[in-house]
Design an enzyme around this catalytic site. Structure first.
Site, PDB file in Angstrom:
ATOM      1  N   CYS A 191       0.882  -1.178   0.000  1.00 12.71           N
ATOM      2  CA  CYS A 191       0.000   0.000   0.000  1.00 12.71           C
ATOM      3  C   CYS A 191       0.914   1.221   0.000  1.00 12.71           C
ATOM      4  O   CYS A 191       1.112   1.863   1.023  1.00 12.71           O
ATOM      5  CB  CYS A 191      -0.915  -0.006   1.212  1.00 12.71           C
ATOM      6  N   ALA A 192       1.471   1.533  -1.169  1.00  8.05           N
ATOM      7  CA  ALA A 192       2.665   2.371  -1.231  1.00  8.05           C
ATOM      8  C   ALA A 192       2.401   3.872  -1.261  1.00  8.05           C
ATOM      9  O   ALA A 192       3.273   4.646  -0.861  1.00  8.05           O
ATOM     10  CB  ALA A 192       3.491   1.976  -2.457  1.00  8.05           C
ATOM     11  N   ALA A 193       1.261   4.326  -1.768  1.00  5.81           N
ATOM     12  CA  ALA A 193       1.048   5.761  -1.936  1.00  5.81           C
ATOM     13  C   ALA A 193       1.046   6.470  -0.580  1.00  5.81           C
ATOM     14  O   ALA A 193       0.601   5.896   0.410  1.00  5.81           O
ATOM     15  CB  ALA A 193      -0.287   5.998  -2.659  1.00  5.81           C
ATOM     16  N   PRO A 194       1.556   7.693  -0.521  1.00 13.89           N
ATOM     17  CA  PRO A 194       2.019   8.522  -1.638  1.00 13.89           C
ATOM     18  C   PRO A 194       3.445   8.287  -2.084  1.00 13.89           C
ATOM     19  O   PRO A 194       3.905   8.934  -3.022  1.00 13.89           O
ATOM     20  CB  PRO A 194       1.865   9.938  -1.087  1.00 13.89           C
ATOM     21  N   GLY A 195       4.194   7.393  -1.446  1.00 12.64           N
ATOM     22  CA  GLY A 195       5.454   6.959  -2.029  1.00 12.64           C
ATOM     23  C   GLY A 195       6.723   7.304  -1.285  1.00 12.64           C
ATOM     24  O   GLY A 195       7.811   6.964  -1.750  1.00 12.64           O
ATOM     25  N   SER A 196       6.638   7.943  -0.131  1.00 15.29           N
ATOM     26  CA  SER A 196       7.872   8.317   0.568  1.00 15.29           C
ATOM     27  C   SER A 196       8.645   7.090   1.053  1.00 15.29           C
ATOM     28  O   SER A 196       9.875   7.051   0.989  1.00 15.29           O
ATOM     29  CB  SER A 196       7.552   9.245   1.748  1.00 15.29           C
ATOM     30  N   LYS A 197       7.935   6.066   1.510  1.00 16.74           N
ATOM     31  CA  LYS A 197       8.621   4.833   1.940  1.00 16.74           C
ATOM     32  C   LYS A 197       9.170   4.075   0.725  1.00 16.74           C
ATOM     33  O   LYS A 197      10.242   3.476   0.798  1.00 16.74           O
ATOM     34  CB  LYS A 197       7.668   3.947   2.741  1.00 16.74           C
ATOM     35  N   ASP A 223      -0.686   0.351  -5.187  1.00 15.01           N
ATOM     36  CA  ASP A 223      -1.770   1.032  -4.474  1.00 15.01           C
ATOM     37  C   ASP A 223      -3.059   0.839  -5.261  1.00 15.01           C
ATOM     38  O   ASP A 223      -3.052   0.863  -6.502  1.00 15.01           O
ATOM     39  CB  ASP A 223      -1.492   2.517  -4.284  1.00 15.01           C
ATOM     40  N   CYS A 341      -0.182   4.072  10.961  1.00 17.88           N
ATOM     41  CA  CYS A 341      -0.060   5.359  11.641  1.00 17.88           C
ATOM     42  C   CYS A 341      -1.266   5.549  12.555  1.00 17.88           C
ATOM     43  O   CYS A 341      -1.801   6.644  12.684  1.00 17.88           O
ATOM     44  CB  CYS A 341       0.068   6.495  10.636  1.00 17.88           C
TER      45      CYS A 341
END
Length: 810
Positions: A191-197, A223, A341
Site C-alpha cells: 500500500c505504497a502511496a504517496p510513495g515516501s517509503k 496502491d 499510523c
C-alpha cells in the site's frame, strides 16, 4: 552519477490539487450578514478544536500511555507537527547537502528557535543512519509564513522537487529501516502511496551501485486507488530508477503470477519458453496498511472532529487480509514489516495476534529491540478491549448476536470465539426478521434481554498468548513526532495450506472494496476519491478508471481498441520495444558500447511503434518480472515502469538530425559511462555559462578549442560533462559518482542546454558551492571573461537563437 531528475506534469498537478493544508479553515464570506453561517466559523481564523471526549475515553481505557503521562501525551498531540526530511543517499549531492545543513543552516537558523521549543533549530535524527534524516523545530506552517525562514524553505522546496531530499514525517521513515533491505532483494510495498517509503526503499537498493550499473533487486510499489497511484508515480519519478514497477491492484488480492501453464498472452507476444522466474515472490514485504490514521493528528487535526472507535473496528478485517496476502507472497526466510499510523490496538496488536494464529508456527514475531537503539519506542500491548456501540467488550463472549459480523473474535487478545447461543428463542425466525428489517423493536428487546442474561458472566480481562511486546509503539511526546506502530515478522516455513498460499496463478483482481476510500496517514489523513483517471503516458488521453474494472472486452471495443488499450481499461499497455532500426540508429549515433545491455530491456507504452514518443529502460529484475507477467496473462495492472531513457525530438530542427531520439535527463546517469560519441568535456567557466545563458554560439565559448570541437559534432543531442581539473579535455571521459553531466542540443551555430529550470538552478548552486570550497582560479578567470560573455549573451538574447531547444520538448 546521481539521480533525481525530471517528473511528470500530470502527477505534479494531481499532487498539488490534493496537498491540502489541513491547518487552514475556509475563510468566511464577508458579504454574509451573519459571518458564523459560513461553515460555522467566526470572522477571524480559528484553529481546529483539538479535543474529542470519545478519543480521550478510548485511549485512557486502553492504557496507551501511563496515567501520569496522559497530560503530556495530549499536550503534544495538540501541537503542530515539526517538519522533517530525509536526504537521498543515492544522490550525487548527498554529501554536499548534509554539509550545507551542518555548517550553514544549523548555525544561521539558531536565532529562530521558537519559544518553548527545542534548543536546536534543526538537528539530525539520532536513530537514522549517517545523519541522513533531519528534524526541524518548525512546523510546515511556520516554514511557509516566517520570512526569516524563507531561504531554508526555498532550499527544502527545490531539493525536494528535484529528488535530493524527501519531506517526510519522521516516524514514517521507521518501517523501511527494519526491513533489512539489500540491493539484490525483491521488495513489495503493498500500500505504497504517496510513495515516501517506496522512495526510501529505492534509495537503499541503489546506494552501493556504481555509475552505469543497476541493482539486482527491484521494488514493486502497489496502491489500489488510481489517484493515489498518480501521487506515488510523481514521488518515485524523482528517483530516476529502472528497478521500479508501480501497480494498481488490490493489496489483499495482489497477483501471485505463478506460471503453471502457457497462457494466450504469452503466445501473442511470441514467448514460447517459460520466463526466467516461475512465480513473483519477494524477499521483503512492506505492509503499511490503510488505517484510521489517528497517529497523524498533529499533521491532520481535522481527525479530531471525525474520530470514533468504529473506524478502527471497520478496518481490522481488511488489515488482516492484506497482511496475510503479504505473508503468502513472502519467500521462506524473508521478512515482512507491518505498520500503521494508528494508535488503536484493534488495528495493531489485534491484527498481529490474528495473523500469528492463522500462520501457526510458520511465522515469528521478531524481537528487534536491539536494532536502532537510539529510536525511542515502547513495547506492544498484551491486553486491550474493543469499543462497540458505546459499550466496552472484554471478549467475543460480550458481543451481541447481531454484531458478530462487525466484531470478530480476532479483534480480542485471546482470539477465541466465545460467542453465546440464544436463550429460549427461535433464533432463525428472529434472524429472518432482522435481515428483512421487520419489527425492529422486537430485535432491540431481544438484544437487551441477551445482554441482561449474560451481564453477570463477566470474563477475566483477556491477555494475548503471543509475545506482542516485541511490537513497537512510537508516541508523540517521546521524540516530538507523530505516532506509529511497527511489527517485524519472519517467515520460517510455508504457510498452512488453508491460509491462501494455493492457486496463486488463478487469482485475479475482484471488484474494488472500500480500501480506496480509507484514510491513510501519510496523505494528511484526507481520503481521496477512487474514481479518478490515470494519465496515458504515450498518447496523453485520460480515461475514467474505477479500481477493479475488468479488462476491455475485445468483442465490444474491436481489435484496434484492444491493441491500443492493452488488457487494463484506461491504462497504456507495456510493450517490449524491438525496432532494431531505431535501436541501431541510437547506438551508432551516440557510440554506445556493446557492453550496455539493450536486448529485452527497452519498453514503451504504445503498441504503434511508428508513434513511440518515449522509450523506457528496465533492469534485469524488472525485465524478468515483466516476462512473467506477460506469460501469465498480465495479471499485474502496471501504472508505471522503467526509467525514461530516450525521447523523440519534435522540434522542426530535429527533423534534420541523424537520430530522432535524444537522451533524457533521467536516463543520462545510467548510460553515460557507455557513450563514446556526441560527448564533450567542458571547463567550469563554459559549463557555468551554458547553465546561465541556456544557449551559446560556438565562437563565444571562453575556451576556443572547446567551441571548435562542439561545432564539429553531428546535429542533434549531445552530452556536456563538467571537467574535474578545471580545463577542457579531449581525452576519454572517466565517469564516477561525482561526475556532473547535462544533455545539450548541437545546432548549426550554437550549443543549447536541455535541462529543466529547477535542475539548472540546482546545478548552478552546487557548482558555485564547489568552487568556493575548491581553488579560486575559476572566479578570477570568470571575472576576466565575464564582460565579453555578458555582451555576447545580450546580443544573442536580442537576436534570438532559432535553434534553442528546451527540456520540455517531446
Amino acid at each position: 552519477m546521481g539521480r533525481g531528475r525530471g517528473g511528470s506534469r500530470t502527477q505534479r498537478r494531481h499532487f498539488r490539487q490534493n496537498r491540502e493544508n489541513v491547518w487552514k479553515r475556509t475563510k468566511p464570506d464577508p458579504s454574509s450578514e451573519n459571518p458564523t453561517e459560513n461553515n460555522g466559523a467566526d470572522p477571524s481564523w480559528q484553529p481546529f478544536a483539538t479535543q474529542n471526549p470519545a478519543f480521550e475515553e478510548y485511549y485512557k481505557e486502553q492504557g496507551i500511555v501511563a496515567p501520569e503521562e496522559w497530560d503530556l501525551f495530549m499536550e503534544y498531540l495538540r501541537k503542530p507537527l515539526p517538519a522533517a526530511f530525509r536526504i537521498n543517499s543515492s544522490s550525487q549531492f548527498c554529501s554536499d547537502i548534509r554539509t550545507q545543513l551542518e555548517s550553514d543552516f544549523m548555525i544561521s537558523l539558531q536565532s529562530e528557535v521558537s519559544e518553548g521549543g527545542e534548543l536546536q533549530p534543526i538537528r539530525p535524527l539520532a536513530w537514522y543512519p549517517e545523519n541522513l534524516a533531519w528534524h526541524s523545530n518548525f512546523s510546515r506552517m511556520q516554514l511557509r509564513k516566517n520570512q526569516t525562514l524563507e531561504r531554508f524553505h526555498e532550499f527544502l522546496k527545490l531539493e525536494n522537487e528535484i529528488g535530493n531530499i524527501t519531506r517526510q514525517e519522521a516516524v514514517s521513515m521507521v518501517p523501511p529501516l527494519f526491513l533489512d533491505v539489500r540491493p539484490e532483494h525483491f521488495i513489495l510495498d503493498m500500500c505504497a502511496a504517496p510513495g515516501s517509503k517506496t522512495f526510501q526503499l529505492l534509495e537503499i537498493i541503489h546506494r552501493s551501485t556504481k555509475p552505469g550499473h543497476l541493482p539486482d533487486g527491484l521494488v514493486v510499489a502497489n496502491d489500489l486507488d488510481v489517484q493515489r497511484c498518480n501521487l506515488l508515480i510523481h514521488q518515485t519519478k524523482r528517483m530516476c530508477t529502472a528497478n521500479l514497477i508501480v501497480t494498481n491492484n488490490e493489496a489483499q488480492h495482489f497477483p501471485g503470477c505463478r506460471s503453471t501453464k502457457k497462457s494466450s498472452s504469452a503466445s501473442e507476444i511470441g514467448m514460447e519458453l517459460e520466463p526466467p522466474i516461475s512465480q513473483l515472490l519477494f524477499d521483503r514485504v512492506l505492509c503499511d496498511v490503510p488505517c484510521s490514521g489517528d497517529g497523524t493528528l498533529r499533521k491532520a487535526p481535522d481527525i479530531w472532529r471525525k474520530w470514533h472507535a468504529g473506524h478502527g473496528n471497520g478496518l481490522h478485517a481488511l488489515q488482516v487480509q492484506i497482511a496475510m496476502r503479504g505473508l503468502s507472497l513472502l519467500k521462506v526466510g524473508g521478512r515482512m514489516v507491518y505498520s500503521t499510523c494508528s494508535m488503536n490496538p484493534v488495528e495493531n496488536e489485534a491484527v498481529i495476534g490474528e495473523i500469528l494464529r492463522k500462520c501457526g508456527g510458520s511465522v515469528e514475531l521478531v524481537d528487534v529491540s536491539s536494532e536502532l537503539p537510539q529510536l525511542v519506542r515502547r513495547p506492544g500491548l498484551k491486553k486491550w478491549k474493543v469499543r462497540d456501540k458505546g459499550k466496552w467488550l472484554a471478549s467475543s463472549k460480550d458481543v451481541g448476536k447481531y454484531r458478530t459480523n462487525a466484531i470478530g473474535p480476532g479483534m480480542f487478545p485471546s482470539g477465541r470465539n466465545l460467542a453465546r447461543s440464544m436463550n429460549h428463542r427461535d433464533s432463525t425466525e428472529e434472524e429472518e426478521k432482522h435481515e428483512n428489517g421487520e419489527d425492529e423493536n422486537v430485535v432491540e428487546e431481544l438484544q437487551s434481554s441477551e445482554d441482561a442474561v449474560f451481564s453477570g458472566n463477566e470474563v477475566d480481562e483477556e491477555v494475548s498468548p503471543f509475545p506482542l511486546e516485541r511490537c513497537m509503539r512510537i508516541v508523540p511526546h517521546d521524540q516530538n513526532g507523530g505516532a506509529f506502530f511497527v511489527a517485524v515478522l519472519h517467515k520460517h516455513s510455508p504457510l498452512p495450506a488453508n491460509q491462501g498460499t494455493a492457486n496463486l496463478a488463478d487469482e485475479t483482481n475482484t471488484e474494488a472494496t472500500s480500501e480506496a476510500e480509507l484514510i491513510e496517514g501519510e496523505q494528511d489523513g484526507v481520503p481521496l476519491e477512487p474514481d479518478i483517471s490515470i494519465k496515458s503516458e504515450e498518447n496523453g488521453s485520460e480515461a475514467n478508471q474505477v479500481p477493479g474494472d475488468e479488462a476491455a472486452d475485445p468483442k465490444k471495443n474491436g481489435g484496434k481498441r484492444k491493441q491500443l488499450q492493452g488488457k487494463w481499461k484506461g491504462v497504456d499497455p507495456v510493450v517490449l520495444f524491438k525496432d532494431e532500426a531505431v535501436i541501431d540508429a541510437i547506438k551508432t549515433f551516440y557510440g554506445i558500447d556493446e557492453s550496455f545491455p539493450f536486448n529485452g530491456h527497452l519498453v514503451t507504452r504504445n503498441n504503434d511503434t511508428n508513434h513511440v514518443k518515449r522509450i523506457y529502460y528496465v533492469s534485469k529484475a524488472v525485465k524478468d518480472a515483466l516476462d512473467l507477467n506477460f506469460y501469465v496473462g498480465e495479471q499485474l495492472k502496471i501504472a508505471s515502469v522503467g526509467l525514461k531513457m530516450f525521447e523523440r525530438q519534435t522540434a522542426s530542427v530535429a527533423s534534420c538530425a541523424p537520430c530522432a531520439f535524444r537522451i533524457s535527463s533521467e536516463g543520462l546517469p545510467l548510460i553515460l559511462p557507455y557513450i563514446t560519441k556526441q560527448i564533450l568535456h567542458a571547463s567550469p567557466v563554459d559549463f557555468k555559462h551554458i547553465l546561465q545563458y541556456k544557449s551559446i554560439k560556438f565562437s563565444d565559448f571562453v575556451d576556443a578549442e572547446f567551441g571548435a570541437k562542439a561545432s564539429n559534432l553531428m546535429l542533434g543531442c549531445c552530452v556536456l560533462v563538467l571537467s574535474k581539473d578545471g580545463k577542457f579535455s579531449s581525452d576519454p571521459i572517466q565517469v564516477d559518482e561525482s561526475t556532473i553531466a547535462i544533455g545539450c542540443w548541437k545546432g548549426q551555430n550554437s550549443l543549447s542546454m536541455m535541462v529543466t529550470a529547477l535542475d539548472c538552478q540546482e546545478l548552478l548552486e552546487r557548482l558555485l558551492m564547489r568552487i568556493e570550497t575548491g581553488n579560486g582560479s575559476l572566479e578570477s578567470t570568470d571575472e576576466a571573461s565575464n564582460g565579453n560573455v555578458d555582451v555576447e549573451m545580450e546580443d544573442m538574447q536580442k537576436n534570438g537563437d532559432k535553434e534553442m531547444v528546451t527540456a520540455t520538448e517531446g
